[in-house]
Write a protein that holds these residues in place. Structure first.
Motif, PDB file in Angstrom:
ATOM      1  N   LYS A 244       0.622  -1.138   0.067  1.00 54.77           N
ATOM      2  CA  LYS A 244      -0.030   0.079   0.054  1.00 54.77           C
ATOM      3  C   LYS A 244       0.831   1.502  -0.067  1.00 54.77           C
ATOM      4  O   LYS A 244       1.830   1.131   0.471  1.00 54.77           O
ATOM      5  CB  LYS A 244      -0.856   0.120   1.237  1.00 54.77           C
ATOM      6  N   SER A 245       0.467   2.357  -0.694  1.00 57.54           N
ATOM      7  CA  SER A 245       0.998   3.545  -0.727  1.00 57.54           C
ATOM      8  C   SER A 245       2.525   3.480  -1.328  1.00 57.54           C
ATOM      9  O   SER A 245       2.689   3.029  -2.315  1.00 57.54           O
ATOM     10  CB  SER A 245       1.165   4.282   0.850  1.00 57.54           C
ATOM     11  N   TRP A 246       3.447   4.025  -0.611  1.00 65.35           N
ATOM     12  CA  TRP A 246       4.795   3.868  -1.130  1.00 65.35           C
ATOM     13  C   TRP A 246       5.139   2.495  -1.490  1.00 65.35           C
ATOM     14  O   TRP A 246       5.891   2.048  -2.507  1.00 65.35           O
ATOM     15  CB  TRP A 246       5.972   4.345   0.092  1.00 65.35           C
TER      16      TRP A 246
ATOM     17  N   TYR B 253       2.205  13.151  -7.311  1.00 64.33           N
ATOM     18  CA  TYR B 253       2.017  13.309  -6.037  1.00 64.33           C
ATOM     19  C   TYR B 253       2.123  14.644  -5.507  1.00 64.33           C
ATOM     20  O   TYR B 253       1.383  14.906  -4.578  1.00 64.33           O
ATOM     21  CB  TYR B 253       2.712  12.216  -5.347  1.00 64.33           C
TER      22      TYR B 253
ATOM     23  N   ASP C  54      -9.492   8.974  -1.738  1.00 65.73           N
ATOM     24  CA  ASP C  54      -8.177   8.845  -1.344  1.00 65.73           C
ATOM     25  C   ASP C  54      -7.639  10.487  -1.550  1.00 65.73           C
ATOM     26  O   ASP C  54      -7.303  10.533  -2.864  1.00 65.73           O
ATOM     27  CB  ASP C  54      -7.262   7.722  -2.055  1.00 65.73           C
TER      28      ASP C  54
ATOM     29  N   ASN D  61      -4.815  11.561  -0.158  1.00 68.18           N
ATOM     30  CA  ASN D  61      -3.541  11.533  -0.275  1.00 68.18           C
ATOM     31  C   ASN D  61      -2.692  10.892  -1.551  1.00 68.18           C
ATOM     32  O   ASN D  61      -2.013  11.752  -2.079  1.00 68.18           O
ATOM     33  CB  ASN D  61      -2.987  10.480   0.889  1.00 68.18           C
ATOM     34  N   VAL D  62      -2.855   9.678  -2.047  1.00 68.12           N
ATOM     35  CA  VAL D  62      -2.602   9.155  -3.401  1.00 68.12           C
ATOM     36  C   VAL D  62      -3.894   9.302  -4.180  1.00 68.12           C
ATOM     37  O   VAL D  62      -4.856   8.399  -4.149  1.00 68.12           O
ATOM     38  CB  VAL D  62      -1.944   8.146  -3.261  1.00 68.12           C
TER      39      VAL D  62
ATOM     40  N   HIS E 150      -7.453   6.715   2.042  1.00 65.63           N
ATOM     41  CA  HIS E 150      -6.217   6.065   1.950  1.00 65.63           C
ATOM     42  C   HIS E 150      -6.317   4.871   2.812  1.00 65.63           C
ATOM     43  O   HIS E 150      -5.631   4.786   3.841  1.00 65.63           O
ATOM     44  CB  HIS E 150      -4.903   6.618   2.127  1.00 65.63           C
TER      45      HIS E 150
ATOM     46  N   HIS F 244       2.150  12.959   4.109  1.00 65.10           N
ATOM     47  CA  HIS F 244       2.026  11.679   3.715  1.00 65.10           C
ATOM     48  C   HIS F 244       1.606  10.626   4.674  1.00 65.10           C
ATOM     49  O   HIS F 244       2.185  10.559   5.807  1.00 65.10           O
ATOM     50  CB  HIS F 244       3.293  11.302   3.016  1.00 65.10           C
TER      51      HIS F 244
END
Length: 657
Positions: A206-208, A239, A313, A315-316, A344, A655
């Motif tokens: 997930k995410s990064w 981003y 989401d 954030n992303v 997120h 983040h």
């Protein structure tokens, strides 16, 4: 009549057929996969001991050399913590690998409970965050958790999506396939081989972590059979910026400092400087962003892709999903998608039982080679309302077509109109950028003229209207100052119960009781706190948004000062979504300036005049123009609703792991 207690006898023919089916499933698997645990009805079973599993760390040579401050070059090795079935190793069975490469294993943790890696007094791994090891190791998989370069126990530097990041994980895939060197210690000469694996790898995160999966897949590395990116970035520029407009304070250099190890903090000043110099806050496209754009390399992807994203989401944002998905589709990549209405949030905390089952079958098919039909199942699962899901055989649906809608002047103090008829030449609407207001404020006042936005609505719909995919709005605007930011949002005007994506949990509430998914040890529990939907009753829902800096109207290479009084034309991309505006509701397009809490203000506070005759919204409507015509046939303008609740976005974003 009640049945007698006792053992149920299975007919001899049925037992023989079941055993034969299991054997055929193994024999049908590709080379290497047939050595893994046999399937029952096309599904791997927990036949291996998790408690006795081999737990070890290997340091893999990334092929990168980095100079420490003292001046010497040192080969960068990354730490890979591995857990794999002991019985498989003892019998010579080779197993595939599920891999999660992350910068978060020591600084921040993974999952809803922020689990970190732990080690015993000898440095051997004890706790592997998340449920993947507990659930899949007994089923004949190895799980490998990679510390990205510059984090936890790995050498090197954090470069936020660049060569250190991507080669950290790619080198591990190569090592698992016998194409790179691994070592039994961080600095020693003793090599370690991966002769226990089939070389088939599935990356997840997930995410990064999911971003790294995207980036590694875009290298075309051999052996990477599938990736499961969850809320993942597809281009790092997008981003930090939206068409030139800055979205977050700081830049990749500050994010690198957030996750890096103490050694990297000392040894990586040169990389920190490269990140700062290569990512100026003016929104210009640079070589640094070119290296971190995985969309342009989507043609190299060999792996199948199971993408998961929260449509709210912030954030992303789902722009990352939309552009990645479209690029994969153009290149014929096998793919599947889940879209939730949360922010997120991991699907494990949205739809846990279905998620574990689906992921199990996905990995069984692509890593063990089982013919379980997962690739023939509906492509898309979409959450329509909290815990209410629908499926589609193809996403976006085949009948989806870009449909041109036009804003036009309204009457009195109400909103403008949104329909298929272009506005008369010379029609315009104006607003003044107010950095203190944002999308929730504009949506709440959609039926009233306010100084900070221009709003346009359809008539109440006679039928449901579904948007599926990415929208874009082509605007011609005249600024009163030398700089300006623009926002466009799509709003569903009507009551609904939604996941409260603006709350702390971004649409989930975490309870105290736990559910268990796999086997446990004293140092690594398979049990996780249960979650339920955190809901809100609202009168309107912002379901897609996009932003841009008008100073980049000619492209992203260079920000240009605006000439006050001169019209500029810019096409503003809106984030991908799949949303149904129900019958009785209205669809609204709102155009404004700075989106408070999401967009950094421009240098000036302009008044912007929108030329409505030269403004068009292209929306991905299922059924195309005919569907819009049917939905708006015979409609009458709606009376203003006088207010109500809209979910408010956070006032500032950072983040989130």
């Amino acid at each position: 009549m009640p049945k007698r207690a006792g053992r149920t006898r299975i007919p001899w023919t049925a037992s023989v057929l079941a055993a034969l089916a299991a054997l055929l499933a193994v024999l049908a698997a590709p080379p290497g996969a047939a050595s893994a645990a046999p399937a029952v009805r096309g599904e791997s079973r927990p036949v291996y001991s998790y408690e006795r599993a081999i737990r070890e760390t290997v340091w893999v040579d990334t092929g990168i050399e980095h100079s420490a401050p003292e001046g010497e070059d040192r080969a960068v090795r990354v730490a890979v913590d591995i857990v794999r079935p002991r019985e498989a190793a003892e019998s010579g069975r080779r197993v595939p690998v599920i891999m999660d490469a992350s910068p978060y294993y020591s600084c921040c943790g993974r999952g809803n409970e922020s689990q970190k890696k732990t080690y015993d007094e000898h440095g051997r791994p004890v706790q592997f965050p998340l449920f993947y090891d507990n659930y899949f190791v007994p089923r004949g998989y190895a799980v490998a958790l990679v510390d990205l370069a510059g984090t936890n126990r790995s050498d090197g530097c954090v470069d936020v999506g660049g060569r250190f990041d991507i080669r950290s994980a790619k080198a591990v895939v190569d090592w698992l396939g016998g194409r790179a060197r691994g070592y039994s210690s961080r600095t020693g000469p003793q090599t370690a081989t991966a002769d226990w694996t089939t070389g088939a790898v599935g990356m997840i995160g997930k995410s990064w972590d999911g971003t790294i999966a995207n980036g590694v897949a875009a290298t075309g590395v051999e052996g990477l059979r599938t990736i499961v990116p969850i809320g993942a970035i597809s281009s790092w520029y997008d981003y930090y910026f939206a068409q030139g407009a800055a979205l977050y304070d700081g830049g990749p250099d500050s994010l690198a400092r957030y996750v890096q190890s103490p050694e990297a903090q000392t040894n990586c000043q040169d990389v920190q400087a490269e990140l700062a110099d290569g990512a100026p806050r003016d929104g210009n496209w640079t070589d640094l962003w070119q290296e971190r754009d995985y969309v342009r390399a989507a043609g190299r992807v060999r792996a199948s892709v199971f993408a998961v994203h929260g449509m709210q989401d912030l954030n992303v944002r789902t722009q990352h999903l939309g552009q990645w998905w479209d690029a994969l589709a153009r290149n014929g990549v096998e793919r599947k998608i889940w879209l939730t209405t949360a922010g997120h949030v991991d699907p494990f905390d949205v739809r846990r039982e279905a998620w574990v089952s689906t992921l199990h079958h996905w990995f069984d098919h692509y890593l063990l080679g089982y013919d379980n039909g997962i690739e023939r199942a509906p492509m898309a699962d979409i959450e329509r309302a909290p815990d209410q899901w629908s499926t589609d055989p193809l996403w976006p649906p085949r009948s989806t077509a870009a449909t041109a809608l036009h804003p036009a002047p309204g009457s009195g103090d109400g909103p403008g109109r949104l329909g298929t008829r272009p506005a008369p030449a010379g029609s315009s609407d104006s607003f003044t950028d107010d950095p203190a207001t944002g999308e929730s404020d504009w949506a709440a006042s959609a039926d009233r003229r306010t100084p900070a936005k221009a709003a346009f609505t359809t008539v109440p719909l006679a039928r449901d209207l579904r948007l599926s995919g990415s929208s874009r709005v082509r605007l011609t605007v005249t600024p009163s100052t030398t700089s300006a930011h623009l926002t466009a949002v799509l709003v569903d005007l009507g009551p609904a119960v939604i996941r409260d994506y603006g709350a702390k949990g971004e649409g989930i509430t975490t309870l105290t009781e736990r559910t268990c998914w796999g086997s446990s040890t004293p140092g690594d529990s398979a049990c996780y706190r249960r979650t339920v939907a955190d809901t809100a009753r609202v009168d309107r829902t912002v379901f897609s948004r996009g932003w841009a800096d008008l100073g980049h109207w000619a492209g992203l290479d260079e920000q240009q000062p605006l000439v006050p009084g001169r019209p500029y034309t810019l096409t503003l991309g809106l984030a991908a979504t799949d949303h149904v505006v129900p019958a009785g509701h209205r669809l609204a397009l709102i155009v404004a300036g700075t989106d408070a809490g999401l967009l950094e203000p421009a240098d000036t506070t302009p008044r912007l005049t929108v030329d409505l005759s030269r403004t068009t919204a292209e929306l991905p409507l299922v059924g195309g123009p005919a569907a819009f015509a049917r939905a708006t046939a015979g409609g009458r303008p709606a009376a203003p609703d006088g207010g109500g609740r809209t979910v408010r976005t956070p006032t500032a974003l950072v983040h989130l792991p």
